[in-house]
Each structure stands twice: as C-alpha cells, then as structure tokens.
Design a protein around this motif. Structure first.
Motif, PDB file in Angstrom:
ATOM      1  N   SER A 117       0.796  -1.226   0.000  1.00  0.00           N
ATOM      2  CA  SER A 117       0.000   0.000   0.000  1.00  0.00           C
ATOM      3  C   SER A 117       0.829   1.277   0.000  1.00  0.00           C
ATOM      4  N   GLU A 148      -0.623   0.473 -10.608  1.00  0.00           N
ATOM      5  CA  GLU A 148      -2.043   0.633 -10.926  1.00  0.00           C
ATOM      6  C   GLU A 148      -2.865  -0.118  -9.879  1.00  0.00           C
ATOM      7  N   GLN A 149      -4.049   0.385  -9.627  1.00  0.00           N
ATOM      8  CA  GLN A 149      -4.956  -0.272  -8.686  1.00  0.00           C
ATOM      9  C   GLN A 149      -6.039  -1.036  -9.434  1.00  0.00           C
ATOM     10  N   ASN A 150      -6.389  -2.220  -8.880  1.00  0.00           N
ATOM     11  CA  ASN A 150      -7.504  -2.979  -9.452  1.00  0.00           C
ATOM     12  C   ASN A 150      -8.820  -2.400  -8.929  1.00  0.00           C
ATOM     13  N   GLY A 153      -9.027  -1.682  -5.286  1.00  0.00           N
ATOM     14  CA  GLY A 153      -8.070  -0.738  -4.714  1.00  0.00           C
ATOM     15  C   GLY A 153      -6.712  -1.338  -4.362  1.00  0.00           C
ATOM     16  N   LYS A 154      -6.469  -2.590  -4.745  1.00  0.00           N
ATOM     17  CA  LYS A 154      -5.165  -3.230  -4.488  1.00  0.00           C
ATOM     18  C   LYS A 154      -4.175  -2.812  -5.568  1.00  0.00           C
ATOM     19  N   TRP A 155      -2.955  -2.493  -5.150  1.00  0.00           N
ATOM     20  CA  TRP A 155      -1.918  -2.034  -6.075  1.00  0.00           C
ATOM     21  C   TRP A 155      -1.183  -3.195  -6.728  1.00  0.00           C
TER      22      TRP A 155
END
Length: 164
Positions: A117, A148-150, A153-155
C-alpha cells in the motif's frame, strides 16, 4: 482496465506470433511497432523511483534515469496483471524485445509486486528479496515503474530496468 487499452500490447503479441523466425526481418518489423504512450507518473511511482535511487546512492551506485518507453511497457504489463488477477512475469520476452527495439536496451530486467500500500513497503520487500535486490542494484542506466490499482483498490507494480 478496458480491452481497448490492451490492443497495442495484444497487437504486438499477435505480430510476434505470426512473424518468421528470421532475426533480420523480425528486428526490422519490431522497430516499426509503436509503444503505447506512458501515463503520467503517480505520486507512489515517483516515491518508488526516488527510494530506489536513494538506495543506489547509499550503495555507491549510479542513479537511474526515468525512461518513458520503459514506463509505457511496464504499464502494459501492470494492466495485464490486473486483467488476469495475478502477479507474474508472463510474456517478459515480449517486453524485453520491445525495449531492445524501441529503447536501445541491451539488458532488461523487472520486478513485479502486488498488494503493497505504500512506496516504502514495496521497495523494502524488493530489497529483502535477493533476486529483486540484484535488479535494484544491477548495472543499469534507466528504469521506470507502473503502479495501478484494481477495482478493489489493491496495487499492482511493474518495475523495469534497462541498460543502454
């Protein structure tokens, strides 16, 4: 990410899949393939690059230069990892060939990651891994990163290093 953003990368894959094995003709045609435009750098990407260069300075190594073509190629892979919902080095040879043709790269290496994060957490994880640390401390001239985030919101991260 939308499929339309993947089209340049998919075109490269299709082209390489149907091209003759002759290195002379393939090399000439790869040079004509356009690399997608690199997105503007995000704060987390800037921080990661600053942390990596600070580590290199503290280790007595040269700093690495940002490179938009490297960033664009890294972005295509980060987008791919989000699409397939997994971290991988899939199709690394295509990224390497693209950077050899479009960025005059002689050596190409990459680090990937998922779920961290902050810039500090992902860089520390890479430095704690001998193979990832080797890339960070390697004999390279340029680098860039895509973060990039999915949809949750995970990077996802792709950090590519080249030597020209």
């Amino acid at each position: 990410m939308k499929v339309t953003k993947l089209l340049p990368f998919l075109a490269l894959i299709a082209f390489l899949g149907f091209t003759s094995c002759s290195t002379d003709s393939a090399g000439e045609e790869i040079n004509s393939i356009e690399v997608p435009v690199a997105p503007q750098a995000k704060q987390i990407e800037i921080e990661i690059m600053e942390l990596i260069n600070a580590h290199r300075i503290n280790s007595g190594l040269n700093t690495l230069n940002e490179h938009n073509t490297v960033k664009a190629v890294a972005y295509t892979h980060t987008d791919y990892m989000i699409e397939v919902n997994g971290v991988s080095h899939d199709n690394f040879f295509l990224r390497k060939e693209s950077l050899q043709a479009n960025a005059s790269a002689n050596i190409v290496s990459e680090n990937v990651a998922y779920g961290f994060s902050s810039a500090v957490s992902v860089v520390n994880a890479w430095l704690d891994s001998p193979s990832h640390r080797d890339n960070i401390e390697g004999d390279f001239t340029d680098f860039d990163i895509s973060a990039e985030q999915n949809s949750e919101g995970k990077w996802y991260f792709t950090n590519i290093f080249i030597k020209r």
